[in-house]
Design an enzyme around this catalytic site. Structure first.
Site, short mmCIF file in Angstrom:
data_model
loop_
_atom_site.label_atom_id
_atom_site.label_comp_id
_atom_site.label_asym_id
_atom_site.label_seq_id
_atom_site.Cartn_x
_atom_site.Cartn_y
_atom_site.Cartn_z
N GLU B 65 0.64 -1.37 -0.01
CA GLU B 65 -0.05 0.23 0.03
C GLU B 65 0.99 1.18 -0.13
O GLU B 65 1.59 1.55 0.93
CB GLU B 65 -1.20 -0.13 1.04
N CYS B 102 3.63 -2.83 -9.31
CA CYS B 102 2.41 -2.17 -8.73
C CYS B 102 2.83 -1.01 -7.82
O CYS B 102 3.06 0.14 -8.44
CB CYS B 102 1.61 -3.32 -7.88
N ARG B 129 -3.27 5.63 -9.85
CA ARG B 129 -3.75 4.59 -8.76
C ARG B 129 -5.09 4.11 -8.88
O ARG B 129 -5.92 4.72 -9.22
CB ARG B 129 -3.56 5.31 -7.41
N ARG B 160 -6.26 -4.46 -7.48
CA ARG B 160 -6.34 -2.79 -7.43
C ARG B 160 -5.12 -2.14 -8.04
O ARG B 160 -4.63 -1.10 -7.32
CB ARG B 160 -6.23 -2.41 -5.95
N HIS B 199 1.66 -8.28 -11.01
CA HIS B 199 2.45 -9.02 -9.94
C HIS B 199 3.05 -10.36 -10.40
O HIS B 199 2.77 -11.36 -10.14
CB HIS B 199 1.58 -9.30 -8.57
N GLU B 201 5.54 -11.78 -9.15
CA GLU B 201 5.74 -12.41 -7.63
C GLU B 201 4.83 -13.54 -7.43
O GLU B 201 4.89 -14.17 -6.51
CB GLU B 201 6.29 -11.55 -7.01
#
Lengths: 302, 233
Positions: B65, B102, B129, B160, B199, B201
């Site tokens: 975040e 991200c 964002r 998100r 992502h 990962e």
């Protein structure tokens, strides 16, 4: 509500997509808030998400009565106010409250023992939803039953609204300790182990092989200080929920920031000492041991 | 003693352990198929303090975040951002490679639409964002990545997710995404800086991390006196 399965287009609500969201919250603090102002404070203090609810657990305990899902108006206001993920609580087994929360656009539903259970036998079928669920557990069997139902994130139950960390410690030690034992068992013992703890066999085998829960695992229930948060992190959880501990304290902003820092620098006693200074009054708290049996929330969940 | 490449993963908050695991897997794979990777070892470290930045050859900024991390770095006592900025600025002598996923792409961006939050502001991109909406609009989708997906598309996970809405001509666009009625850039590179709004990962697909390792190895070849980093396959 069911996952999209078209071949080329985007696939929403898949297991991967639902379990990925809590991954982004790891090492962070999720804070209980009862209105948009508190949500703003939590976000500014560095919360990774907020949990929207009508009353914090300490007040639910004090007020008594039936505790339900929050007013959608309140939840929508909080969603409009912050850019971090917003979670909200539904009663155990109350799948319609969960449907409403999903339609409001919350990022995650907490099927929570802090609210009065709507079903004393069955939990929500969480696999049907597009958004992830977090659920509480006291031990590994309970955690794996919830994951079997489709939970994408777990947390300890602890004893919400007490400010006493002892039950969260008990539950984290139980879950993580059972995982450690499980990894040492030979394969032929896993079926009976699964039977004894009442957990799906496939998940028991997965945990025995990987040595960890298949989803993110946070601590919750009674965390009130930076030291409490760091204690839970050192015990091996992925992050912390703080409920009544922040907005029932003397200086919410300062305490919230301190707990955020303590959760990142949980292995650094110098930082912990620094952030623990002059925080003002902690929530008064209640000894979890002094609760009457009917007051213990952790017993809810089946 | 064998030479070593040290990659740091920013471990203030987010899924940094997954990146560590992916870098290690990608390195093992690279060693199997490319002998030039057997001349040195890889060490991956968790980074929480500014002084650690001097000791690494490259940095990964994970998903997490962004407002929370901004809070953890901007209180004046942990000047970790300025340490990263000094090492990785585009005009530095041997700019340190950084890969941001991200949230990492938000931190590297020079511009964040409608926000003044703390950031590294190193890369000439503008990021929006949470471009697709709340979690129920998070998704996975097969995408094409320039130079990486000739044999097989890449299953990218968007949570998100932000989107890159503007770049300068110096930025190389590596992949784009069209989903949920939104269209934009999802992977890009400018010199030593690599970003993806998805992502890698969280999957088993190591292609993006191998691409980054190759960037790190080339940078190390230029910056080091040892020739062990300069062989190519």
């Amino acid at each position: 509500m069911t996952a999209t399965t078209s071949k080329k287009g985007p696939k929403t609500g898949t297991k991967l997509v639902k379990e990925a969201m809590p991954q982004m919250l790891k090492g962070g603090v999720i804070m209980d808030v009862v209105n948009a102002e508190q949500a703003k404070i939590a976000e500014e203090a560095g919360a990774v998400a907020v949990m929207a609810l009508e009353r914090v657990p300490a007040d639910i305990r004090a007020d008594g009565g039936v505790a339900r899902m929050s007013d959608p108006e309140l939840i929508s206001k909080i969603i409009e106010t912050v850019s971090i993920p917003v979670m909200a609580k539904a009663r155990i087994g109350h799948f319609v409250e969960a449907q409403i929360l999903e339609s409001l656009g919350v990022d995650c539903v907490d099927e929570s023992e802090v609210l009065t259970p709507a079903d004393e036998e069955f939990h929500i079928d969480k696999s049907k939803f597009q958004i992830p669920f977090v659920c509480g557990a006291k031990n590994l069997g309970e955690a794996l039953r919830r994951i079997g139902e489709g939970a994408s994130m777990m947390r300890t139950k602890g004893e919400a609204g007490t400010g006493d960390v002892v039950e969260a410690v008990r539950h984290a030690r139980a879950i993580l300790g059972e995982i450690r034992k499980l990894t040492a068992l030979p394969k032929e013992e896993l079926m009976t182990y699964a039977k004894n703890i009442g957990a799906p066999y496939e998940l028991v085998v997965k945990v025995a092989t990987e040595g960890k829960l298949p989803v993110v695992n946070f601590a919750a229930g009674g965390i009130a200080t930076p030291a409490d948060a760091a204690l839970m992190m050192q015990l091996g959880v992925d992050g912390v929920f703080v409920g009544s501990g922040i907005f029932k304290s003397g200086d919410p902003m300062k305490r919230a920031q301190a707990i955020v820092k303590a959760t990142t620098f949980y292995q650094d006693p110098e930082v912990l000492a620094q952030v623990s200074r002059n925080l003002g009054e902690a929530m008064v708290g209640r000894n979890a041991r002094d609760l009457k049996p009917e007051e213990a929330l952790a017993k809810r969940g089946w | 003693m064998k030479d070593e490449i040290k990659i740091g993963v920013l471990a203030l908050q987010g899924d940094f352990r997954e990146h560590k695991h992916m870098l290690e897997s990608a390195f093992e794979q690279s060693q199997l198929v490319d002998p030039s990777y057997t001349d040195f070892d890889l060490v991956v470290d968790e980074i929480r303090y500014a002084h650690q930045i001097e000791q690494i050859d490259a940095l990964v900024i994970p998903g997490g975040e962004s407002t929370a991390i901004a809070r953890l770095t901007d209180d004046g006592r942990e000047p970790i951002f300025s340490a990263i900025q000094q090492r990785a600025a585009l005009d530095a002598e041997h700019p340190m490679p950084i890969y941001g996923t991200c949230m990492g792409s938000i931190f590297l961006a020079r511009e964040i639409e409608g926000s003044s939050q703390g950031r590294l502001a190193l890369m000439d991109i503008c990021v929006r964002r949470n471009a697709f909406g709340p979690q129920k609009k998070s998704f996975e989708q097969e995408i094409a990545i320039d130079g990486l997906t000739e044999d097989q598309d890449y299953n990218a996970v968007f949570i998100r997710a932000p989107m890159i809405v503007k770049t300068s001509p110096e930025v190389q666009v590596l992949a784009s995404i069209e989903a949920m009625d939104q269209k934009g850039i999802c992977m890009a590179r400018q010199k030593n800086l690599l970003v993806s709004t998805f992502h890698p990962e969280l999957t088993e697909d190591i292609r993006v991390h191998r691409y980054f390792l190759e960037m790190v190895k080339s940078a190390k070849c230029l910056a080091s006196t040892s020739s062990n980093f300069c062989r190519s396959s």
